[in-house]
Enzyme design. Sequence first.
Site, PDB file in Angstrom:
ATOM      1  N   LYS A   1       0.829  -1.218   0.000  1.00  0.00           N
ATOM      2  CA  LYS A   1       0.000   0.000   0.000  1.00  0.00           C
ATOM      3  C   LYS A   1       0.856   1.256   0.000  1.00  0.00           C
ATOM      4  CE  LYS A   1      -3.846  -2.499   2.113  1.00  0.00           C
ATOM      5  NZ  LYS A   1      -4.495  -2.960   3.319  1.00  0.00           N
TER       6      LYS A   1
ATOM      7  N   TYR B   1      -5.596  -4.735  -6.880  1.00  0.00           N
ATOM      8  CA  TYR B   1      -5.230  -4.636  -5.461  1.00  0.00           C
ATOM      9  C   TYR B   1      -4.679  -5.980  -4.943  1.00  0.00           C
ATOM     10  CZ  TYR B   1      -6.029  -4.801  -0.435  1.00  0.00           C
ATOM     11  OH  TYR B   1      -5.868  -5.010   0.916  1.00  0.00           O
TER      12      TYR B   1
ATOM     13  N   TYR C   1      -2.580  -0.279  11.324  1.00  0.00           N
ATOM     14  CA  TYR C   1      -4.013  -0.380  11.578  1.00  0.00           C
ATOM     15  C   TYR C   1      -4.361   0.094  12.980  1.00  0.00           C
ATOM     16  CZ  TYR C   1      -2.979  -2.846   7.485  1.00  0.00           C
ATOM     17  OH  TYR C   1      -2.484  -3.133   6.270  1.00  0.00           O
TER      18      TYR C   1
ATOM     19  N   VAL D   1      -0.015  -8.641   6.461  1.00  0.00           N
ATOM     20  CA  VAL D   1      -0.373  -9.924   7.068  1.00  0.00           C
ATOM     21  C   VAL D   1       0.501 -11.091   6.600  1.00  0.00           C
ATOM     22  CG1 VAL D   1      -2.772  -9.354   7.653  1.00  0.00           C
ATOM     23  CG2 VAL D   1      -2.261 -10.375   5.431  1.00  0.00           C
TER      24      VAL D   1
HETATM   25  O1  DON Z   1      -6.788  -7.468   1.531  1.00  0.00           O
HETATM   26  C1  DON Z   1      -6.312  -8.184   2.394  1.00  0.00           C
HETATM   27  O2  DON Z   1      -6.955  -8.566   3.338  1.00  0.00           O
HETATM   28  C2  DON Z   1      -4.849  -8.569   2.274  1.00  0.00           C
HETATM   29  N1  DON Z   1      -4.496  -8.782   0.899  1.00  0.00           N
HETATM   30  C3  DON Z   1      -3.951  -7.503   2.825  1.00  0.00           C
HETATM   31  C4  DON Z   1      -4.240  -7.167   4.233  1.00  0.00           C
HETATM   32  C5  DON Z   1      -3.072  -6.858   5.063  1.00  0.00           C
HETATM   33  O3  DON Z   1      -1.921  -7.141   4.828  1.00  0.00           O
HETATM   34  C6  DON Z   1      -3.424  -6.251   6.310  1.00  0.00           C
HETATM   35  N2  DON Z   1      -2.246  -6.245   7.129  1.00  0.00           N
HETATM   36  N3  DON Z   1      -1.873  -6.227   8.141  1.00  0.00           N
END
Ligand code: DON
Length: 313
Positions: free
Chosen positions: A73, A197, A249, A267
């Site tokens: 991001k 995305y 977050y 994540v």
């Molecule tokens: O959209 C999602 O849920 C994942 N591709 C990315 C989310 C993510 O990495 C949140 N992180 N901590």
Amino acid sequence: MPKQIDIAKIQSALDDIASRMAGESDRGEVASYIPELSRVPLNQFGIAVAPLNGPPIFAGDADVPFSIQSISKVFALVVALGHVGATLWRRVGREPSGDPFNSIVQLEFERGKPRNPFINPGAIVVSDVILEHESGEFGRHPVLELCRRLADAPDISVDEEVFASEVKTGDRNRALAYFMLAEGNIKGEVKKVTESYFRQCSIAMTCRQLAEATRFLASGGEGPDAEIAGVTPERTRRINALMMTCGCYDASGEVAFRIGLPCKSGVGGGVVAIAPSVGSIVAWSPGLDEKGNSVLALKAIEELAHGLGWSVF
Ligand code: DON
């Protein structure tokens, strides 16, 4: 001006941290909501520092590729700002959300304008902006291209299995996108926007590559890395401010308190931290806490930053 650093001292700090992290029993849990991520072995840990002047310093599993997920991001924001500049902020806010990264509740209250570009709806709007300006056809993804150029690593690629897994399980992200479409904040096709995305989230990079690719954020917006990223000093300061306030977050305040550096997590278990005028730090370990941040990566960066006196405060 880059600060003077002691390479031997950083190397020994990284070696020490990597050996202690190898023996940690409390490692969190691997993300399971994207099935392909749940297969990553929990016992891995890598760390790398990319100083402004000099080659990366690293320890542990720093050359094992992992899914960068939400860390993408940051690169996407750089690409979108390059296209539309400050007008981006008409469609995405700059406030911490205090909510989980995939929350829908706030979006409804705020009529489809996401709080910031680092929660999922904000990143989906950013993807929409990028697609408005670049078609993403012929397999070229602008975020992937930027990562390759910044890390000087043309072999960086999208992990197609992770991508397929995200597409398959991405209903919540599609719901966010449809909601914003209904509110007029998505212009393109939801399928195309969300797939773009998911594709950027599925880029696989090593700690060493990711540290090199994020080093421009420590440069004060000057020098060759900043030129590749197309960022000015002001834009660099602002991206760092967003990372500090929104990068982890609903744990962003806690991370600022513990680490004192702008950070961005994903994540996949990676965390990037920026030590201005020094360089960037990337730690990775796939086990996450309940907010989705890597337990050991945060712990390692906290220890390193304290040990070396790196803080923006
Ligand atoms: O959209 C999602 O849920 C994942 N591709 C990315 C989310 C993510 O990495 C949140 N992180 N901590």
